[in-house]
Design an enzyme around this catalytic site. Structure first.
Site, PDB file in Angstrom:
ATOM      1  N   LYS A  19       0.910  -1.096  -0.045  1.00 56.51           N
ATOM      2  CA  LYS A  19       0.076   0.145   0.176  1.00 56.51           C
ATOM      3  C   LYS A  19       0.926   1.028  -0.063  1.00 56.51           C
ATOM      4  O   LYS A  19       1.999   1.424   0.439  1.00 56.51           O
ATOM      5  CB  LYS A  19      -0.684  -0.058   1.472  1.00 56.51           C
ATOM      6  CG  LYS A  19      -2.173   0.858   1.141  1.00 56.51           C
ATOM      7  CD  LYS A  19      -3.462   0.085   0.539  1.00 56.51           C
ATOM      8  CE  LYS A  19      -4.395   0.985   0.210  1.00 56.51           C
ATOM      9  NZ  LYS A  19      -5.717   0.059  -0.216  1.00 56.51           N
TER      10      LYS A  19
HETATM   11  P1  NAD Z   1     -13.126   7.689  -2.310  1.00 55.70           P
HETATM   12  O1  NAD Z   1     -12.188   8.731  -2.080  1.00 55.70           O
HETATM   13  O2  NAD Z   1     -13.925   7.468  -3.802  1.00 55.70           O
HETATM   14  O3  NAD Z   1     -14.534   7.920  -1.443  1.00 55.70           O
HETATM   15  C1  NAD Z   1     -14.395   8.045   0.133  1.00 55.70           C
HETATM   16  C2  NAD Z   1     -15.718   8.432   0.544  1.00 55.70           C
HETATM   17  O4  NAD Z   1     -15.598   8.435   2.116  1.00 55.70           O
HETATM   18  C3  NAD Z   1     -16.167   9.754   0.175  1.00 55.70           C
HETATM   19  O5  NAD Z   1     -17.554   9.805  -0.146  1.00 55.70           O
HETATM   20  C4  NAD Z   1     -15.733  10.739   1.106  1.00 55.70           C
HETATM   21  O6  NAD Z   1     -16.679  12.007   1.134  1.00 55.70           O
HETATM   22  C5  NAD Z   1     -16.167   9.749   2.197  1.00 55.70           C
HETATM   23  N1  NAD Z   1     -15.478  10.195   3.371  1.00 55.70           N
HETATM   24  C6  NAD Z   1     -14.234  10.885   3.651  1.00 55.70           C
HETATM   25  N2  NAD Z   1     -14.002  11.098   5.137  1.00 55.70           N
HETATM   26  C7  NAD Z   1     -15.246  10.823   5.515  1.00 55.70           C
HETATM   27  C8  NAD Z   1     -15.373  10.910   7.097  1.00 55.70           C
HETATM   28  N3  NAD Z   1     -14.836  11.423   7.940  1.00 55.70           N
HETATM   29  N4  NAD Z   1     -16.895  10.511   7.082  1.00 55.70           N
HETATM   30  C9  NAD Z   1     -17.745  10.103   6.220  1.00 55.70           C
HETATM   31  N5  NAD Z   1     -17.467   9.886   5.125  1.00 55.70           N
HETATM   32  C10 NAD Z   1     -15.998  10.348   4.684  1.00 55.70           C
HETATM   33  O7  NAD Z   1     -12.548   6.322  -1.750  1.00 55.70           O
HETATM   34  P2  NAD Z   1     -13.146   5.002  -2.155  1.00 55.70           P
HETATM   35  O8  NAD Z   1     -12.212   4.300  -3.373  1.00 55.70           O
HETATM   36  O9  NAD Z   1     -14.747   4.717  -2.165  1.00 55.70           O
HETATM   37  O10 NAD Z   1     -12.655   4.109  -0.934  1.00 55.70           O
HETATM   38  C11 NAD Z   1     -13.432   3.970   0.093  1.00 55.70           C
HETATM   39  C12 NAD Z   1     -12.819   2.779   1.194  1.00 55.70           C
HETATM   40  O11 NAD Z   1     -12.986   1.658   0.495  1.00 55.70           O
HETATM   41  C13 NAD Z   1     -11.529   2.894   1.742  1.00 55.70           C
HETATM   42  O12 NAD Z   1     -11.494   2.494   2.968  1.00 55.70           O
HETATM   43  C14 NAD Z   1     -10.595   2.162   0.691  1.00 55.70           C
HETATM   44  O13 NAD Z   1      -9.572   1.885   1.295  1.00 55.70           O
HETATM   45  C15 NAD Z   1     -11.683   1.176   0.627  1.00 55.70           C
HETATM   46  N6  NAD Z   1     -11.294   0.251  -0.641  1.00 55.70           N
HETATM   47  C16 NAD Z   1     -11.321   0.990  -1.843  1.00 55.70           C
HETATM   48  C17 NAD Z   1     -11.077   0.109  -3.045  1.00 55.70           C
HETATM   49  C18 NAD Z   1     -11.293   0.920  -4.557  1.00 55.70           C
HETATM   50  O14 NAD Z   1     -11.048   0.158  -5.233  1.00 55.70           O
HETATM   51  N7  NAD Z   1     -11.364   1.929  -4.642  1.00 55.70           N
HETATM   52  C19 NAD Z   1     -10.723  -1.104  -2.793  1.00 55.70           C
HETATM   53  C20 NAD Z   1     -10.797  -2.021  -1.577  1.00 55.70           C
HETATM   54  C21 NAD Z   1     -11.228  -1.078  -0.699  1.00 55.70           C
END
Ligand code: NAD
Length: 423
Positions: free
Chosen positions: A112
């Site tokens: 990561k």
């Molecule tokens: P993203 O940046 O597209 O979205 C993140 C979301 O979280 C946004 O809607 C943001 O407004 C919200 N957010 C941020 N801080 C916040 C808070 N304090 N309270 C409430 N909401 C808040 O990110 P993503 O890619 O959707 O990733 C979200 C989660 O999923 C993370 O934990 C990431 O590690 C995990 N994840 C993502 C992927 C991927 O393919 N993108 C894969 C596996 C896991």
């Protein structure tokens, strides 16, 4: 035990991960002797990322790339741009990637990366400069056979395109396989953007059926309306579930009749957040955790389900779209209260699975249709969640411990069979 200070850190996501490893250890029988392999990262790089801002000043940002374990193949894991990123967090996220790739039986280890920056405060040119300098600083440890980054919070396909271009410039030829989650015409895969949310839906659908929770009419709350949360919400809404609450960094919206996602999508495009959407009422961020629901999808950041929130949660099913959203003590409370938790290491593995497909397609320069990708994704996810469910019944343990048993067994077997150099 470890004599390295950062490994012993008794706080933050890394300590959550270590606690999870403690919990799985009793189940690992003859592999227990290798467990310390998983309690430390193989390699952790901290880099200084200086860039010239648009106003001509120079600013320094801190960047990281951690390769937690490479026993089963090249490192794999996203890159996060967020002001709270630190070594502790990146270590934990890399370790969860090790477990995740093993649970899905993908031929990867776990890694990561991240930069401690708020990307919303950067101009597009500054974002590009920071990405290119960060890539250059970590370029000696990444590569299609070494470690393959991907998007995470705060990064997107454009950022992946810059990473591919910067790395390729250093190599003297185009290397599409150095990163996944790229734009389609740069060697990206169809279906990648929606893959994580799709995986959350597929695992959620399978487990809902097993616990006899009909999706039709099920009330769902989603935290995070980004890549993962929004796609999961759309797919559940297609199955006639009601998305009654959504929280993002701008606030929390609530509508007990179900939020109209098509309307919200239009609103979101201009407002970049859910706060103020007319089709729902605003509630306080803490009230999000009291709402009457059947399913909770945390899809924002880690450390969201605390003991207090676990005690009041009304959901019967929690689908961990985010990485590490539940503290171990809160996990215990959810188990005691009979709440089924589909853990992150399987629930959000759809993204890394299609990243694997992207890497395979890049390496063979032959690309598949979206239908083919979704079929393969669904097949692997259904197989993996069934294996986890079966192990959980066999060992009489939570789905999280079951997933860790499957993952750790595969990793530690690889470690054992490779032996310890120099022997
Ligand atoms: P993203 O940046 O597209 O979205 C993140 C979301 O979280 C946004 O809607 C943001 O407004 C919200 N957010 C941020 N801080 C916040 C808070 N304090 N309270 C409430 N909401 C808040 O990110 P993503 O890619 O959707 O990733 C979200 C989660 O999923 C993370 O934990 C990431 O590690 C995990 N994840 C993502 C992927 C991927 O393919 N993108 C894969 C596996 C896991």
């Amino acid at each position: 035990m470890s004599n390295l200070s950062y490994i012993a850190q008794n706080h933050g996501p890394w300590s959550t991960y270590l606690e999870q490893i403690e919990r799985v250890t009793p189940y690992l029988e003859h592999l227990k002797g290798y467990i310390d392999t998983l309690k430390r990262p193989k390699r952790a790089l901290i880099v200084d990322v200086p860039i010239v801002m648009d106003d001509g000043t120079i600013q320094h940002f801190e960047g990281y790339r951690v390769q937690h374990n490479l026993s089963r193949g090249p490192g794999k894991g996203g890159i996060r741009y967020h002001p709270d990123v630190d070594l502790n967090e990146v270590m934990a996220l890399s370790a969860w990637m090790t477990i995740k790739t093993a649970v899905l039986n993908l031929p990867f280890g776990g890694a990561k990366g991240g930069v401690r920056v708020d990307p919303r405060k950067l101009s597009p040119r500054e974002l590009e400069r920071i990405t290119r300098r960060y890539t250059s600083e970590i370029s000696h440890i990444i590569g299609p056979q070494k470690d393959i980054p991907a998007p995470d919070v705060g990064t997107n396909p454009n950022v992946m395109g810059w990473i591919m271009d910067t790395y390729s410039s250093g190599q003297g030829h185009t290397v599409t396989g150095v990163v996944t989650g790229k734009p389609i015409h740069l060697g990206g895969s169809l279906g990648r953007i929606k893959a994580t949310g799709r995986g959350v839906f597929v695992t959620g659908r399978e487990v809902a059926e097993k616990i006899k929770l009909p999706l039709k009419g099920a009330k769902i709350a989603v935290q995070g309306f980004g890549n993962v949360g929004s796609e999961a919400a759309y797919l559940f809404a297609e199955s006639q579930s009601l998305i009654v609450a959504i929280q993002d960094h701008t606030g929390t919206i609530f509508n007990p009749e179900g939020i109209d996602l098509a309307e919200l999508k239009i609103y979101f495009e201009t407002n970049q957040g859910v706060a103020g959407f007319e089709g729902a009422e605003m509630i306080s961020d803490e009230d999000f955790w009291n709402v009457e629901i059947d399913i909770l999808i945390p899809a924002a950041l880690e450390g969201q389900i605390t003991i207090e929130r676990a005690q009041k949660l009304t959901a019967k099913l929690v689908l961990e779209g985010a990485n590490g959203p539940t503290y171990p003590e809160a996990d215990d409370i959810l188990i005691q209260r009979g709440v089924t938790v589909v853990p992150d290491v399987i629930c959000n593995a759809g993204g890394v699975t299609v990243s694997y497909f992207e890497w395979v397609q890049d390496m063979s320069s032959y690309f598949w249709s979206e239908e083919e990708i979704n079929q393969r994704l669904d097949k692997l996810m259904v197989q993996a969640i069934n294996d986890v469910w079966h192990t959980s019944n066999e060992k009489i343990c939570s789905l999280r411990t079951a997933a860790f048993i499957l993952g750790c067994e595969r990793i530690l077997k690889a470690r054992m069979e490779r032996g310890i150099f120099p022997g």
